[in-house]
Write a protein that holds these residues in place. Structure first.
Motif, PDB file in Angstrom:
ATOM      1  N   GLU A  75      36.514  47.383  37.409  1.00  0.00           N
ATOM      2  CA  GLU A  75      36.235  46.695  38.486  1.00  0.00           C
ATOM      3  C   GLU A  75      35.391  45.441  38.156  1.00  0.00           C
ATOM      4  O   GLU A  75      34.995  44.975  38.347  1.00  0.00           O
ATOM      5  N   HIS A 208      31.622  33.252  45.179  1.00  0.00           N
ATOM      6  CA  HIS A 208      31.947  34.727  45.250  1.00  0.00           C
ATOM      7  C   HIS A 208      30.958  35.240  44.428  1.00  0.00           C
ATOM      8  O   HIS A 208      31.075  35.332  43.052  1.00  0.00           O
ATOM      9  N   ASN A 210      30.950  39.699  42.507  1.00  0.00           N
ATOM     10  CA  ASN A 210      31.502  40.527  42.203  1.00  0.00           C
ATOM     11  C   ASN A 210      32.293  41.378  42.695  1.00  0.00           C
ATOM     12  O   ASN A 210      33.333  41.928  42.544  1.00  0.00           O
ATOM     13  N   THR A 211      32.162  41.572  44.093  1.00  0.00           N
ATOM     14  CA  THR A 211      32.952  42.105  45.323  1.00  0.00           C
ATOM     15  C   THR A 211      34.101  41.911  45.657  1.00  0.00           C
ATOM     16  O   THR A 211      34.431  41.826  46.132  1.00  0.00           O
ATOM     17  N   GLY A 212      34.035  39.904  45.318  1.00  0.00           N
ATOM     18  CA  GLY A 212      34.438  40.102  46.259  1.00  0.00           C
ATOM     19  C   GLY A 212      34.508  38.459  47.577  1.00  0.00           C
ATOM     20  O   GLY A 212      34.700  37.853  47.951  1.00  0.00           O
ATOM     21  N   LYS A 213      32.997  39.302  47.847  1.00  0.00           N
ATOM     22  CA  LYS A 213      32.185  38.055  49.376  1.00  0.00           C
ATOM     23  C   LYS A 213      31.188  36.908  48.464  1.00  0.00           C
ATOM     24  O   LYS A 213      31.285  36.941  47.413  1.00  0.00           O
ATOM     25  N   TYR A 250      34.782  36.232  39.557  1.00  0.00           N
ATOM     26  CA  TYR A 250      35.534  36.825  40.317  1.00  0.00           C
ATOM     27  C   TYR A 250      37.117  36.444  40.494  1.00  0.00           C
ATOM     28  O   TYR A 250      37.951  37.634  40.455  1.00  0.00           O
ATOM     29  N   GLN A 251      37.875  35.184  39.973  1.00  0.00           N
ATOM     30  CA  GLN A 251      38.692  35.639  40.117  1.00  0.00           C
ATOM     31  C   GLN A 251      39.400  35.151  38.642  1.00  0.00           C
ATOM     32  O   GLN A 251      40.744  35.176  37.924  1.00  0.00           O
TER      33      GLN A 251
END
Length: 644
Positions: A75, A208, A210-213, A250-251
């Protein structure tokens, strides 16, 4: 900081099969699991996961580690981010160690901004899809531009209505901190300290981390408008730092890793359109020049960067910005310019996915050569301008300064000297001059030139073939690694009434030492932990502070081979697979190790005898006799015949 107690809870709860199985299809084989490695392309599985030792290793690409290492590698998370990811997965409440008031305030502000952004995104999404105004004004506009609803949901795109303070009121009603709303960029302060919505009548693109937040937003006007700038972005704050952000990363991160290439475009809609077309390894810089932090984000996933920009002069200039930094970081940069005043968004809609992919594949230009061609065109026949071009190209090529890129740099020098119509050796000298100048500035000591020469020299030297001495050292290392394997596997098992296997190994090797430093370090680390009563195991030793030690333990503990369960079916009653051979394994490993060391001692002693004085000769002869007796004893135990 996350407390040690929480970290220990996370490590205790983390199930490596569960975690790896989320991303890799695993199949049980013996006591281990195998699957296709997620870190490189392969058809035959070479990726092994050991649930008992709680480690993984790929025998194809060499990647290995613990559960947390897998999360970090797969990740691209930092250590704290991976810990938080695992904590969330296993519902472990994170306990923070005592921090200074300043750090506490920063953490509280960050968490509050995340919460505000999360609420705002849901608000924007509801306004786009669930209100008549959103459907009539914003959704119809987006569909007119060719965007499907599924892709809008994927990127969590929304709409802020043309109301004075709709979002602001909703945030305040839900008890969000009024002081933080301007900092988030969602609200703006007007007369008499009044808060109003900042993104009125705009399409909202959440950004976003890199953790999706959600760390911020980009707000675009609908159609053409003279009421303000085309885009308004979140101001920099505790969680949003523009120079460290790439929209869509992120995507796109998994697709970039898989494709081994990152496509860079300018705008948010370019990213969304290409994703919708099935081209997912794409991110946007937001129209600004690339920063070092953004380049390093890309390099986490790939060394290959293709920039796709508009073909007009502004697009060309935007593409050329940040080139030197990309070269310094070792990226291979290509450029594609979209024709006919189109951008990637409009062009993929115009020609279709297949034609777009074909165009990109055929139109990739080497960045350095393209830059040189542009500068030469601008210089024309002006001698002074051409001289400036030569210097600029030389300075650019000097940024390719890693030893492993030496061949690439030499190839560029050859191509550029041909285009410039100058002597190749002269350009090489100029490139090296820029290198020397740069090093001289960075280094206060007088070692700069020596380091540069050494770098170039090493890059030109071919790899040496292992000589006989090196081969012997490799054999020695194999025996030392085998001792460590049995120590890690069986060390805590009972040997006799008064001792464990570890005690037996330590006593047998009391007068020997490992010749490979890193193996000796692991042996001593295990011995130290054992003597302190810590009961070291493969699992506990994997948390050693030295990364080299951790990697060594994994390489020793996991092998690509495992005894097939079918042997017990073929040889009934023999109990081949489940037979406990640990005692014999330990004894044989020690005997073979000792035999190897004694043979080396005999060879060394024989060399000493050849050059010995009369006084030393008798003593060395006695040593030779004792060593041969020890050798004979071990070979008798092993059932080995001494040929020499």
């Amino acid at each position: 900081m996350i407390s040690q107690n929480t970290i220990q809870q996370i490590f205790n709860r983390a199930d490596i099969i569960d975690i790896v199985g989320e991303f890799v299809k695993l199949k049980k084989r013996g006591t281990n699991y195998i699957g296709n490695c997620p870190f490189h392309n392969e058809k035959t599985p070479s990726f092994t996961v050991s649930p008992t030792k709680e480690i993984y290793k790929c025998f194809g690409c060499g990647k290995s580690g613990r559960a947390i290492d897998f999360v970090m590698e797969h990740e691209k998370y930092s250590y704290p981010e991976a810990l938080r990811w695992l904590a969330a997965r296993y519902n472990i409440e994170i306990e923070e160690t005592e921090a200074s008031p300043e750090i506490k305030l920063q953490q509280l502000t960050s968490e509050s901004l995340y919460a505000i952004n999360n609420f705002a995104q849901k608000f924007f999404s509801e306004q786009l899809f669930d209100t008549d105004e959103g459907k009539m004004i914003a959704l119809s506009y987006l569909k007119e531009r060719g965007f499907r609803e599924d892709i809008l949901h994927k990127f969590q795109i929304g709409y802020n209505p043309d109301h004075r303070d709709g979002l602001t009121k909703a945030l305040l009603e839900n008890q969000f901190n009024r002081e933080l709303l301007p900092k988030s960029g969602l609200s703006a302060v007007r007369n008499n300290d009044e808060l109003v919505d900042n993104y009125r009548n705009r399409i909202i693109f959440p950004i976003h981390g890199n953790t999706g937040k959600i760390i911020g937003f980009g707000a675009r006007v609908i159609g053409k408008s003279d009421r303000g700038p085309k885009y308004i972005n979140t101001p920099e704050n505790e969680i949003y730092v523009k120079s460290r952000i790439l929209y869509g990363l992120y995507q796109a991160r998994m697709a970039i890793d898989k494709a081994k290439e990152c496509l860079l475009v300018e705008g948010y809609t370019d990213v969304v359109s290409l994703h919708q077309a099935g081209i997912e390894n794409v991110v946007a810089s937001g129209g600004t020049s690339l920063t070092t932090d953004q380049i390093r984000l890309i390099k986490k996933y790939t060394d290959n960067l293709t920039i796709i920009y508009d073909g007009d002069s502004a697009g060309v200039k935007a593409a050329l910005r940040g080139l030197d930094m990309a070269l310094e970081e070792g990226l291979n940069v290509r450029l594609v310019l979209i024709p006919d005043n189109e951008d990637p968004d409009s062009y993929v809609h115009k020609v279709g996915v297949s034609a777009f992919n074909d165009f990109v594949a055929k139109s990739k230009k080497d960045f350095i050569i393209f830059q040189l061609e542009v500068m030469l065109k601008e210089a024309g026949t002006d001698v002074s301008k051409k001289s400036a071009v030569v210097n600029q190209v030389a300075e650019t090529l000097s940024k390719i300064n890693k030893a492993e890129d030496f061949t690439k740099q030499q190839d560029y020098i050859r191509q550029c000297s041909d285009l410039l119509r100058i002597d190749e050796a002269g350009l090489t000298n100029l490139v090296n001059k820029y290198k020397r100048d740069k090093i001289a500035k960075e280094e206060k000591k007088g070692l700069a030139q020596e380091e540069l020469n050494q770098q170039l020299k090493e890059a030109e030297q071919p790899e040496d073939v292992l000589d006989d001495t090196s081969r012997l050292l490799v054999q020695d290392e194999a025996h030392e690694r085998n001792i460590l394997r049995v120590l890690l596997d069986y060390g805590l098992r009972t040997w006799d009434e008064t001792s464990n296997v570890a005690d037996y190994i330590f006593s047998e090797l009391e007068h020997f030492h490992f010749e490979t430093p890193i193996l000796e370090k692991l042996f001593e680390a295990y011995k130290d932990a054992y003597e302190k009563g810590l009961e070291p195991t493969t699992k506990s030793m994997l948390y050693h502070e030295d990364e080299n030690i951790r990697n060594l333990i994994i390489s020793i503990s996991v092998t690509p081979f495992e005894l097939s369960q079918k042997w017990d079916e073929v040889l009934e009653g023999m109990n081949i697979v489940n037979r406990d051979t640990s005692r014999q394994d330990v004894i044989m490993s020690i005997r073979f190790y000792k035999l190897r060391r004694i043979k080396k001692m005999i060879e060394e002693n024989q060399r000493d005898i050849e050059h010995a004085s009369t006084d030393d000769f008798k003593r060395l002869l006695e040593i030779h006799k004792q060593l041969k007796e020890a050798e004979q004893e071990i070979t008798t135990q092993l059932g080995t015949v001494i040929i020499k």
